[in-house]
Design a protein around this motif. Structure first.
Motif, short mmCIF file in Angstrom:
data_model
loop_
_atom_site.label_atom_id
_atom_site.label_comp_id
_atom_site.label_asym_id
_atom_site.label_seq_id
_atom_site.Cartn_x
_atom_site.Cartn_y
_atom_site.Cartn_z
N HIS A 72 12.33 -26.37 24.03
CA HIS A 72 12.73 -27.41 24.99
C HIS A 72 14.03 -27.00 25.69
CE1 HIS A 72 12.92 -32.00 25.90
NE2 HIS A 72 13.42 -31.28 26.90
N HIS A 86 15.84 -26.43 29.74
CA HIS A 86 15.81 -26.54 31.21
C HIS A 86 16.69 -25.43 31.79
CE1 HIS A 86 14.07 -30.69 31.15
NE2 HIS A 86 14.72 -30.75 29.98
N LYS A 96 4.11 -31.48 30.64
CA LYS A 96 5.18 -32.46 30.38
C LYS A 96 5.11 -33.60 31.38
CE LYS A 96 9.57 -33.82 29.32
NZ LYS A 96 10.77 -33.08 29.56
N ASP A 143 16.92 -29.11 23.90
CA ASP A 143 16.88 -29.86 25.17
C ASP A 143 18.10 -29.51 26.01
OD1 ASP A 143 16.20 -31.42 27.30
OD2 ASP A 143 16.54 -33.34 26.30
ZN LIG Z 1 14.48 -32.15 28.44
#
Ligand SMILES: [Zn+2]
Length: 472
Positions: free
Chosen positions: A84, A86, A171, A332
């Motif tokens: 996870h 970005h 997602k 994340d």
């Molecule tokens: Zn995320």
């Protein structure tokens, strides 16, 4: 081709910590000598001891340069798989980018990551955009990188092609994603794609927050962390998770709950897990490391959604990790430039939500951990995420024939994070100033030392990973 013999008294092999020497050749683990310190191979004459003063190999030995590393008591484990992340390239490369993200990953012991479909421009919601992203990643990967596709209103017809193009999951959001080009889906849109996901056995990754009719207390002070916390209540997470479970029961598709924050959902998750093997759950380092009680007001560094909740909640998350109710851990990592984080203004309503932490997942989790043994901890970052992305036949374990993705770390060493240490594009992170535990010494990707003695070394070792589906 360089070969390596990596020795330690503590290697994570076959779910045990044992003494072993691992022989690496051509990017693979070719042999494991359990219980033995092997500093040379019988059919070779020239094994170089990297721990002695002679650090460079004899250049006249062309074919078989074999280096021996005596890691003594350091842990050798499979490289961390962070599913996870970005990275925001292309389109928002000023937020992060492949170059910086994958260097930071390697320094943090992460050898494989999977990148999210939003925050880039274009967002990865069709094959054309996926091609653009793959091109943007070219020659910039210092660790392995795979990708997810995204579901947004109106792209049902693009989903099958994205799957065939090799994404590891799809997602979606049930609430504003923060990125206008990536609008959230409603139940009907998700129902359209679930049969496609079920056909290919592809997980639907859901950001589980869905607003309820519940009346929330008004935000009296946009700088107040407590006000922000109460603006995104546990009931939103539960509402979304109930929807996710209903989709799973109806369409028999895999569903993955990303970044679980509320412990109040653990009971319904447990009930569903008794019924379906297809439900997986992750939580992230910041939900386990930080607690709402310590988060100062006017500090958007800590803003994320769902929010970091109170200590009592987070201790229940830890227990669920220990009990196996939470399948694995991720970062994340969602960085943004400081201007967008409004660090000076401190307005939590307006600031970008997302925590930059890719480099520090291991050390933050290990520092905060009070209940997991090392044996319980390691699979949560390695074998379990490998299984989730279906790469557990080649990654996530130290086995003969597996990829030589390895992390060597000192589980006893404490360090305080400084901005100079941070290899993310932007140095602002809530982990700066924190005293963490667990220093990454070496990180090997596909048989190359991307990090050696805690410094970047052989770059561009990462591969672009595409998922192959049997139904192709
Ligand atoms: Zn995320």
């Amino acid at each position: 081709m360089t070969e390596y013999l990596l020795y330690s008294k503590r290697c994570w092999i076959d779910d045990q910590i044992i003494e072993a020497t691992i022989h690496i050749k051509d990017g693979l683990i070719v042999e494991i000598y359990k219980g033995q310190k092997i500093d040379r191979l019988s059919d070779t004459i020239d094994v170089k001891d990297k721990t002695s003063s002679s650090m460079s190999p004899a250049r006249d030995v062309e074919e078989s340069e074999i280096y021996f590393y005596d890691n003594n008591n350091l842990i050798i484990m499979p490289g961390i798989i962070d599913v996870h992340v970005h990275i925001n390239e292309p389109g928002r490369t000023d937020w992060e980018g492949f170059e910086t993200a994958t260097k930071a990953a390697a320094l943090g012991g992460v050898t494989t990551l999977v990148e999210m479909p939003l925050n880039t421009s274009p967002v990865t919601t069709n094959v054309e955009a996926f091609e653009i992203k793959k091109k943007a990643a070219r020659n910039k990967l210092h660790v392995n990188c795979g990708f997810y596709g995204g579901v947004i209103p109106g792209n049902t017809d693009a989903i099958e092609a994205l799957i065939k193009a090799g994404v590891f999951g799809i997602k979606g959001f049930l609430i504003h994603s923060g990125i206008d080009e990536f609008p959230h889906s409603n139940k009907q849109q998700l129902e359209e794609i679930c049969p496609i996901l079920a056909k290919y056995d592809v997980p639907l990754l859901l950001h589980c927050e869905l607003e309820t009719d519940e009346e929330l207390p008004p935000i009296s002070d946009p700088k107040s962390y407590q006000d922000y916390l109460h603006s995104r209540p546990p009931s939103w997470e539960i509402n979304a998770i109930e929807l996710a479970i209903s989709l799973q029961n109806k369409y028999k598709c895999k569903v993955h709950i990303v970044h679980l924050s509320t412990a109040e959902a653990l009971d319904i998750i447990h009930q569903q897990k008794l019924k379906s093997k297809g439900l997986t759950v992750e939580t992230c380092a910041h939900y386990l490391y930080f607690n709402a009680e310590q988060i100062p007001d006017a500090s958007p560094l800590y803003k994320c959604a769902p929010p970091i909740r109170d200590k009592a909640n987070n201790q229940k998350l830890w227990q669920a990790v220990k009990d196996g109710q939470i399948d694995f851990l991720a970062s994340d990592h969602s960085p943004a430039p400081p201007e967008i984080k409004l660090l000076n203004e401190g307005n939590l309503s307006k600031a970008w939500g997302g925590i930059a932490g890719l480099q520090f997942t291991l050390a933050a989790l290990w520092a905060a951990n009070e209940i997991l043994t090392l044996e319980e901890f390691i699979p949560l970052l390695t074998a379990q995420p490998a299984k989730f992305i279906g790469l557990d036949q080649s990654k996530g374990s130290i086995k003969k024939g597996y990829h030589a993705d390895l992390t060597v770390w000192d589980d006893e060493e404490y360090f305080t994070v400084t901005q100079e240490m941070v290899a993310h594009r932007h140095k602002e992170s809530p982990y700066v100033g924190e005293k963490l535990k667990g220093k990454v010494v070496h990180c090997m990707v596909d048989g190359k030392f991307v990090v050696q003695n805690a410094k970047l070394d052989q770059l561009n070792a990462g591969k672009l990973l595409l998922k192959k589906y049997e139904n192709d």
